[in-house]
Write an enzyme that holds these catalytic residues in place. Sequence first.
Site, PDB file in Angstrom:
ATOM      1  N   HIS A  57      35.790  55.031  -3.949  1.00  0.00           N
ATOM      2  CA  HIS A  57      34.600  55.404  -3.160  1.00  0.00           C
ATOM      3  C   HIS A  57      33.736  56.365  -3.954  1.00  0.00           C
ATOM      4  O   HIS A  57      34.101  56.772  -5.055  1.00  0.00           O
ATOM      5  CB  HIS A  57      34.990  55.953  -1.785  1.00  0.00           C
ATOM      6  CG  HIS A  57      35.707  57.271  -1.784  1.00  0.00           C
ATOM      7  ND1 HIS A  57      36.962  57.440  -2.334  1.00  0.00           N
ATOM      8  CD2 HIS A  57      35.358  58.492  -1.305  1.00  0.00           C
ATOM      9  CE1 HIS A  57      37.350  58.700  -2.165  1.00  0.00           C
ATOM     10  NE2 HIS A  57      36.388  59.368  -1.564  1.00  0.00           N
ATOM     11  N   HIS A  59      32.605  59.514  -3.668  1.00  0.00           N
ATOM     12  CA  HIS A  59      32.640  60.984  -3.746  1.00  0.00           C
ATOM     13  C   HIS A  59      32.831  61.462  -5.187  1.00  0.00           C
ATOM     14  O   HIS A  59      33.553  60.850  -5.973  1.00  0.00           O
ATOM     15  CB  HIS A  59      33.750  61.543  -2.846  1.00  0.00           C
ATOM     16  CG  HIS A  59      33.369  61.599  -1.401  1.00  0.00           C
ATOM     17  ND1 HIS A  59      34.286  61.622  -0.378  1.00  0.00           N
ATOM     18  CD2 HIS A  59      32.141  61.632  -0.808  1.00  0.00           C
ATOM     19  CE1 HIS A  59      33.653  61.668   0.785  1.00  0.00           C
ATOM     20  NE2 HIS A  59      32.351  61.676   0.547  1.00  0.00           N
ATOM     21  N   ASP A  61      34.502  63.795  -6.466  1.00  0.00           N
ATOM     22  CA  ASP A  61      35.858  64.073  -6.955  1.00  0.00           C
ATOM     23  C   ASP A  61      36.644  62.776  -7.202  1.00  0.00           C
ATOM     24  O   ASP A  61      37.862  62.810  -7.419  1.00  0.00           O
ATOM     25  CB  ASP A  61      36.616  65.001  -5.987  1.00  0.00           C
ATOM     26  CG  ASP A  61      36.865  64.381  -4.642  1.00  0.00           C
ATOM     27  OD1 ASP A  61      35.912  63.833  -4.052  1.00  0.00           O
ATOM     28  OD2 ASP A  61      38.020  64.423  -4.166  1.00  0.00           O
ATOM     29  N   HIS A  62      35.933  61.639  -7.192  1.00  0.00           N
ATOM     30  CA  HIS A  62      36.547  60.346  -7.529  1.00  0.00           C
ATOM     31  C   HIS A  62      35.807  59.626  -8.657  1.00  0.00           C
ATOM     32  O   HIS A  62      36.390  58.785  -9.333  1.00  0.00           O
ATOM     33  CB  HIS A  62      36.648  59.455  -6.277  1.00  0.00           C
ATOM     34  CG  HIS A  62      37.538  60.074  -5.242  1.00  0.00           C
ATOM     35  ND1 HIS A  62      38.808  59.636  -4.992  1.00  0.00           N
ATOM     36  CD2 HIS A  62      37.355  61.170  -4.465  1.00  0.00           C
ATOM     37  CE1 HIS A  62      39.366  60.425  -4.078  1.00  0.00           C
ATOM     38  NE2 HIS A  62      38.506  61.366  -3.737  1.00  0.00           N
ATOM     39  N   HIS A 115      36.523  57.206   6.015  1.00  0.00           N
ATOM     40  CA  HIS A 115      36.252  58.440   5.273  1.00  0.00           C
ATOM     41  C   HIS A 115      34.806  58.393   4.767  1.00  0.00           C
ATOM     42  O   HIS A 115      34.040  59.347   4.943  1.00  0.00           O
ATOM     43  CB  HIS A 115      37.242  58.536   4.118  1.00  0.00           C
ATOM     44  CG  HIS A 115      37.030  59.667   3.173  1.00  0.00           C
ATOM     45  ND1 HIS A 115      37.144  60.977   3.543  1.00  0.00           N
ATOM     46  CD2 HIS A 115      36.716  59.669   1.852  1.00  0.00           C
ATOM     47  CE1 HIS A 115      36.907  61.760   2.481  1.00  0.00           C
ATOM     48  NE2 HIS A 115      36.640  60.982   1.451  1.00  0.00           N
ATOM     49  N   ASP A 134      40.965  58.047  -0.586  1.00  0.00           N
ATOM     50  CA  ASP A 134      41.004  59.033   0.505  1.00  0.00           C
ATOM     51  C   ASP A 134      41.093  58.354   1.869  1.00  0.00           C
ATOM     52  O   ASP A 134      40.614  58.889   2.869  1.00  0.00           O
ATOM     53  CB  ASP A 134      39.749  59.923   0.469  1.00  0.00           C
ATOM     54  CG  ASP A 134      39.751  60.893  -0.706  1.00  0.00           C
ATOM     55  OD1 ASP A 134      40.757  60.962  -1.436  1.00  0.00           O
ATOM     56  OD2 ASP A 134      38.731  61.590  -0.884  1.00  0.00           O
ATOM     57  N   HIS A 172      44.981  62.807  -3.281  1.00  0.00           N
ATOM     58  CA  HIS A 172      45.047  64.273  -3.130  1.00  0.00           C
ATOM     59  C   HIS A 172      46.455  64.741  -2.788  1.00  0.00           C
ATOM     60  O   HIS A 172      47.196  64.039  -2.111  1.00  0.00           O
ATOM     61  CB  HIS A 172      44.105  64.751  -2.009  1.00  0.00           C
ATOM     62  CG  HIS A 172      42.662  64.641  -2.345  1.00  0.00           C
ATOM     63  ND1 HIS A 172      41.978  65.608  -3.035  1.00  0.00           N
ATOM     64  CD2 HIS A 172      41.764  63.647  -2.094  1.00  0.00           C
ATOM     65  CE1 HIS A 172      40.711  65.225  -3.182  1.00  0.00           C
ATOM     66  NE2 HIS A 172      40.552  64.040  -2.630  1.00  0.00           N
TER      67      HIS A 172
HETATM   68 FE    FE Z   1      38.653  62.982  -2.507  1.00  0.00          FE
HETATM   69 ZN    ZN Z   2      36.544  61.407  -0.717  1.00  0.00          ZN
END
Ligand code: FE
Ligand code: ZN
Length: 256
Positions: A57, A59, A61-62, A115, A134, A172
């Site tokens: 996805h 985001h 942090d990905h 999410h 996530d 995570h």
């Molecule tokens: Fe994440």
């Molecule tokens: Zn995420």
Amino acid sequence: MAALEVVQVRALSDNYIYLLHDASNGATAVVDPAEAGPVLDELERRNWTLTHILNTHHHDDHIGGNGELRAKYDIEHVGFSGDAHRIPNMHVQVKDGDTYDFAGHVAQVFETPGHTSGHIAFWFEADGALFCGDTLFALGCGRLFEGTAEEMWASLSKLKVLPPETQVYCAHEYTQSNARFALSVDGTNAELQARSDEIDRARAADKPTVPSSLAIELATNPFLRADDATLAANVGLAGADPIAVFTEVRTRKDNF
Ligand code: FE
Ligand code: ZN
């Protein structure tokens, strides 16, 4: 084709990035590179050359490491077709029901919104590995930033039916706090109590609690158990439908 080797790389404060490697052909994929640095270090340590990026996805942090990794390696970059506007320059766009062939290892693609409105999971059936970003966490699920409880329950329901021995590689290390919450809604679950103790021991030793098996998630993850009568009763919703129970559990977690 060799077995798929999976290497877990820690990134940022609590992210897990995964490297997938096939020793017979040298192919190496990274799943959700939060940042490039730790990936580059691990590749160098193993003398591997990156060949693929898989994103679940949009985001940061990905996908935060995508640009730097693509600049350095000749890479095939794959992600969800519906996210082409926010995951730039993908070479291969996939959607629900597609398969994606990583160097002979075939992944089934599931759309798992909730999410985020666009989110996919990669299930490598022959290798027994699920990369779910996530959507599903060890003892938890992703926060509903762009989707509804109904969508997330439907997404989790797609994952629930995979073989119980499937290894769940989530993105995570949230498991210890997830366990505290899970006990608050499912405190009489003996398997959950035992798992929570195990998690505390692992974290005290700075060991990862991920991956887990789908079987243990089915037995202990409250977000997969919204259709369980005991859990429904515990949150005051005996006999209610799973979406109502899921909504209540997710709301409680957001306020925990
Ligand atoms: Fe994440
Ligand atoms: Zn995420």
